[in-house]
Design a protein around this motif. Sequence first.
Motif, PDB file in Angstrom:
ATOM      1  N   ASP A 152      42.632 -27.807 -18.492  1.00 13.30           N
ATOM      2  CA  ASP A 152      41.515 -27.008 -19.131  1.00 13.30           C
ATOM      3  C   ASP A 152      40.319 -27.769 -19.788  1.00 13.30           C
ATOM      4  O   ASP A 152      39.126 -27.581 -19.307  1.00 13.30           O
ATOM      5  CB  ASP A 152      42.017 -26.059 -20.450  1.00 13.30           C
ATOM      6  CG  ASP A 152      42.973 -25.087 -19.803  1.00 13.30           C
ATOM      7  OD1 ASP A 152      42.781 -24.634 -18.641  1.00 13.30           O
ATOM      8  OD2 ASP A 152      43.510 -24.333 -20.788  1.00 13.30           O
ATOM      9  N   ASP A 153      40.323 -28.872 -20.360  1.00  9.99           N
ATOM     10  CA  ASP A 153      39.542 -29.576 -20.850  1.00  9.99           C
ATOM     11  C   ASP A 153      38.598 -30.437 -19.507  1.00  9.99           C
ATOM     12  O   ASP A 153      37.541 -30.532 -19.754  1.00  9.99           O
ATOM     13  CB  ASP A 153      39.902 -30.825 -21.747  1.00  9.99           C
ATOM     14  CG  ASP A 153      40.168 -30.377 -23.114  1.00  9.99           C
ATOM     15  OD1 ASP A 153      39.720 -29.310 -23.585  1.00  9.99           O
ATOM     16  OD2 ASP A 153      40.910 -31.141 -23.822  1.00  9.99           O
ATOM     17  N   ILE A 154      39.288 -31.073 -18.645  1.00 10.70           N
ATOM     18  CA  ILE A 154      38.811 -31.659 -17.488  1.00 10.70           C
ATOM     19  C   ILE A 154      38.065 -30.641 -16.662  1.00 10.70           C
ATOM     20  O   ILE A 154      36.753 -30.874 -16.245  1.00 10.70           O
ATOM     21  CB  ILE A 154      40.078 -32.136 -16.643  1.00 10.70           C
ATOM     22  CG1 ILE A 154      40.712 -33.297 -17.300  1.00 10.70           C
ATOM     23  CG2 ILE A 154      39.331 -32.594 -15.213  1.00 10.70           C
ATOM     24  CD1 ILE A 154      42.089 -33.865 -16.600  1.00 10.70           C
ATOM     25  N   ASN A 155      38.524 -29.425 -16.396  1.00 15.86           N
ATOM     26  CA  ASN A 155      37.691 -28.521 -15.708  1.00 15.86           C
ATOM     27  C   ASN A 155      36.584 -28.015 -16.451  1.00 15.86           C
ATOM     28  O   ASN A 155      35.417 -27.711 -15.711  1.00 15.86           O
ATOM     29  CB  ASN A 155      38.793 -27.054 -15.225  1.00 15.86           C
ATOM     30  CG  ASN A 155      39.580 -27.261 -14.434  1.00 15.86           C
ATOM     31  OD1 ASN A 155      39.130 -28.166 -13.330  1.00 15.86           O
ATOM     32  ND2 ASN A 155      41.037 -27.244 -14.346  1.00 15.86           N
ATOM     33  N   GLY A 156      36.516 -27.857 -17.595  1.00 19.42           N
ATOM     34  CA  GLY A 156      35.327 -27.434 -18.495  1.00 19.42           C
ATOM     35  C   GLY A 156      34.404 -28.545 -18.338  1.00 19.42           C
ATOM     36  O   GLY A 156      33.222 -28.327 -18.263  1.00 19.42           O
ATOM     37  N   TRP A 157      34.759 -29.834 -18.709  1.00 21.24           N
ATOM     38  CA  TRP A 157      33.715 -30.873 -18.453  1.00 21.24           C
ATOM     39  C   TRP A 157      33.186 -30.935 -17.271  1.00 21.24           C
ATOM     40  O   TRP A 157      31.977 -31.076 -17.034  1.00 21.24           O
ATOM     41  CB  TRP A 157      34.702 -32.297 -18.796  1.00 21.24           C
ATOM     42  CG  TRP A 157      33.976 -33.550 -18.507  1.00 21.24           C
ATOM     43  CD1 TRP A 157      32.966 -34.155 -19.068  1.00 21.24           C
ATOM     44  CD2 TRP A 157      34.315 -34.241 -17.336  1.00 21.24           C
ATOM     45  NE1 TRP A 157      32.713 -35.305 -18.405  1.00 21.24           N
ATOM     46  CE2 TRP A 157      33.474 -35.606 -17.435  1.00 21.24           C
ATOM     47  CE3 TRP A 157      35.114 -34.358 -16.641  1.00 21.24           C
ATOM     48  CZ2 TRP A 157      33.260 -36.567 -16.549  1.00 21.24           C
ATOM     49  CZ3 TRP A 157      35.115 -35.400 -15.501  1.00 21.24           C
ATOM     50  CH2 TRP A 157      34.273 -36.363 -15.476  1.00 21.24           C
ATOM     51  N   TRP A 158      33.946 -30.692 -16.116  1.00 21.25           N
ATOM     52  CA  TRP A 158      33.502 -30.676 -14.677  1.00 21.25           C
ATOM     53  C   TRP A 158      32.555 -29.600 -14.607  1.00 21.25           C
ATOM     54  O   TRP A 158      31.486 -29.875 -13.950  1.00 21.25           O
ATOM     55  CB  TRP A 158      34.730 -30.575 -13.773  1.00 21.25           C
ATOM     56  CG  TRP A 158      34.305 -30.480 -12.276  1.00 21.25           C
ATOM     57  CD1 TRP A 158      33.237 -30.936 -11.687  1.00 21.25           C
ATOM     58  CD2 TRP A 158      35.192 -29.834 -11.345  1.00 21.25           C
ATOM     59  NE1 TRP A 158      33.151 -30.691 -10.335  1.00 21.25           N
ATOM     60  CE2 TRP A 158      34.300 -30.302 -10.079  1.00 21.25           C
ATOM     61  CE3 TRP A 158      36.627 -29.706 -11.207  1.00 21.25           C
ATOM     62  CZ2 TRP A 158      34.788 -29.861  -8.817  1.00 21.25           C
ATOM     63  CZ3 TRP A 158      37.058 -29.236  -9.877  1.00 21.25           C
ATOM     64  CH2 TRP A 158      36.246 -29.014  -8.773  1.00 21.25           C
ATOM     65  N   ARG A 159      32.704 -28.435 -14.838  1.00 20.94           N
ATOM     66  CA  ARG A 159      32.101 -27.314 -14.713  1.00 20.94           C
ATOM     67  C   ARG A 159      30.645 -27.476 -15.360  1.00 20.94           C
ATOM     68  O   ARG A 159      29.705 -27.225 -14.903  1.00 20.94           O
ATOM     69  CB  ARG A 159      32.637 -26.016 -15.345  1.00 20.94           C
ATOM     70  CG  ARG A 159      32.091 -24.778 -15.019  1.00 20.94           C
ATOM     71  CD  ARG A 159      33.060 -23.334 -15.416  1.00 20.94           C
ATOM     72  NE  ARG A 159      34.060 -23.484 -14.687  1.00 20.94           N
ATOM     73  CZ  ARG A 159      35.379 -23.544 -15.248  1.00 20.94           C
ATOM     74  NH1 ARG A 159      35.605 -24.114 -16.497  1.00 20.94           N
ATOM     75  NH2 ARG A 159      36.565 -23.447 -14.752  1.00 20.94           N
ATOM     76  N   LYS A 160      30.638 -28.053 -16.682  1.00 18.58           N
ATOM     77  CA  LYS A 160      29.362 -28.290 -17.244  1.00 18.58           C
ATOM     78  C   LYS A 160      28.491 -29.232 -16.637  1.00 18.58           C
ATOM     79  O   LYS A 160      27.370 -28.952 -16.607  1.00 18.58           O
ATOM     80  CB  LYS A 160      29.591 -28.794 -18.839  1.00 18.58           C
ATOM     81  CG  LYS A 160      28.517 -28.978 -19.716  1.00 18.58           C
ATOM     82  CD  LYS A 160      29.050 -29.520 -21.062  1.00 18.58           C
ATOM     83  CE  LYS A 160      27.694 -29.793 -21.948  1.00 18.58           C
ATOM     84  NZ  LYS A 160      26.866 -30.918 -21.420  1.00 18.58           N
TER      85      LYS A 160
END
Length: 344
Positions: A152-160
């Motif tokens: 979830d952290d990786i995807n949130g960072w990527w999305r931002k």
Amino acid sequence: MGDMVVVRKEGLYCVPGQFYIDPWRPVDRAVITHAHGDHARVGHGHYLSAASGVGVLKSRLGQDIHIDGIEYGASVEHNGVRISLHPAGHVLGSAQVRMEHKGEVWVASGDYKVEPDRTCVPFEPVRCDTFITESTFGLPIYRWESEQSIFDDINGWWRKNAAEGRCSVVFAYSFGKAQRILSGLDPTIGAIICHGSAEPLNRVYREGGVDLPPTKMVTDVDKAALKTAIVIAPPSAGGTTWMKRFGDYSDAFASGWMQLRGARRRRGVDRGFVLSDHADWPGLMTAIRATEAPRVIVTHGSIPVMVRWLRQVGLDASGFNTEYGDDEADEVVAADVPEEAGNA
């Protein structure tokens, strides 16, 4: 009767079986726990591995190696020793080696983790009289968060980053870690690009039935799409001309060592994701207890700390000095590793 497994200059040696486990020098017969370079090396006369690990071993060591694969739980007999391989939960095809001779059972763990993931068969405790365990993260400070929270952290960072028009780059070991990260990515965010060192292994994983999202080589992605893409690359790619094509990117590092204070700063990356394919301290203790082994031999990692703790809880514990490294230790500078971790 003497010990079933001893340390020789070539590696761990099963005395009655006359074979080696993950030897670091060429031998006639080698049982391989998994295909990371510190455990699987070229030059052996005959290899035995888990059936699901054969493709990875051939990909890394050469298609012409003499290798037999057996299914998890199946057994073969060699010189009176019954050998079976059991899931280690580390990477695709990773296995613990169970050896039975004259009613005595020893298990060599190889590398393992107890948290299930989508890219390999989960760890399976095996009851034994003597358990040879790794201790890469064998210090009480190492306690992992759940895999899904890291994804979830990786995807949130990527999305931002994608929303800001900046490429995201995750440095991770090409075999095992890269595929595990891929299994948790949200492909709706953008294109997923893999370095050339990881892409052949992605194919092996897919052929082995592991579900990974579609990946592309950088040459297959136009310049505009790069701004919303995520890139999975080995640490060795950092600072190379290959990286220049991504322009103003945000980078991250994925490793259990990212839990160490200062590790991210020393790597010079924007983010550190604590994701390991090795057991943390609670995982190591859980695995050891589950074997019900009264004797434990600790190898490659925090040997003195683990041995001392296991003796305090009433086990007959000692250590093996080996030449195994660590697939994650290669990803961080030596200064990031505590002294107690030895070669981890």
